[in-house]
Enzyme design. Sequence first.
Site, PDB file in Angstrom:
ATOM      1  CB  ILE A  38      -0.941   0.099   1.268  1.00 65.08           C
ATOM      2  CG1 ILE A  38      -2.025   1.189   1.505  1.00 65.08           C
ATOM      3  CG2 ILE A  38      -0.248  -0.336   2.614  1.00 65.08           C
ATOM      4  CD1 ILE A  38      -2.852   1.199   2.465  1.00 65.08           C
ATOM      5  CB  SER A  39       1.109   4.433  -2.449  1.00 65.93           C
ATOM      6  OG  SER A  39       0.874   3.299  -3.448  1.00 65.93           O
ATOM      7  CD  GLN A  40       5.942   8.140   1.376  1.00 66.86           C
ATOM      8  OE1 GLN A  40       6.617   8.074   0.216  1.00 66.86           O
ATOM      9  NE2 GLN A  40       6.569   9.156   2.068  1.00 66.86           N
TER      10      GLN A  40
END
Length: 247
Positions: A96-98
């Site tokens: 899951i992206s930053q």
Amino acid sequence: MNRTRVRHALLVSILLASCLWVKEEVWAGQAGGCNPKQYAAERDKMVREQIRKRGIKDDSVLRAMGKVPRHCFVPREFEDEAYDDHPIPIGKGQTISQPYIVALMTELLQVKPSDRVLEVGTGSGYQSAVLSGLVNRVFTIEIYPALSRKAGALLKALEYRNIALKQGDGYFGWNEHAPFDAIIVTAASNQIPPPLLRQLKPGGRMCIPVGGAYQVQQLMFIRKKHDGTITTRAVLPVRFVPLLGGH
Ligand code: SAH
């Protein structure tokens, strides 16, 4: 008299406790054990310190990031890191992206409430949930069946009703629902996939990391002008997992 009161008080507290217990059980069943109401302070801090401070100004994006319970979208063992300033593994070697990158890409898309948006790379479903409150409909494609199923169940449990999910290779887009006002690709590709450019409306915007697998890539912002010509702009060096598939 006193004894009756004590008995009443006891009964009421037992009833209250069992109601709370039932509520916890309901969450456990609905959303993989997370309680969406938790971590409000961490979420506010994330918006203030990681997102607003770094220059994201769009109020609707800031509000959406402050609302979506990110801790529900990460595996249980990472729940207490959900609002930290980094990506988190979600299984199948994916992440899951930053938070900042999610906010930046969302802001770049310049969406409005009537928009229809395509996302390639559902992953945990978090980016879809953020977009859900900002647009009319979200269409999201994930290549791994297990991730797609899990994200679908979670988004349903959390009552995001305007997100359609599909399992498949997002390189080819989702023709039945095209054209889209905006397209977001959350995995890195060596090129901007031509089918996605075709499925973008004139006036539409696209955001995609372009570059080799496991290298530094460029986050590209693409606009399809009303006369059909394409403009591109490199926004930021980023590091995304690669766009998979047979294309
Ligand atoms: N947007 C996600 C994070 C994406 S990580 C979130 O908010 O959690 C990138 C995702 O893209 C991974 O889940 C990966 O399995 C998926 N993916 C990779 N190649 C793909 C392809 N060709 N089509 C659809 N999904 C793909």
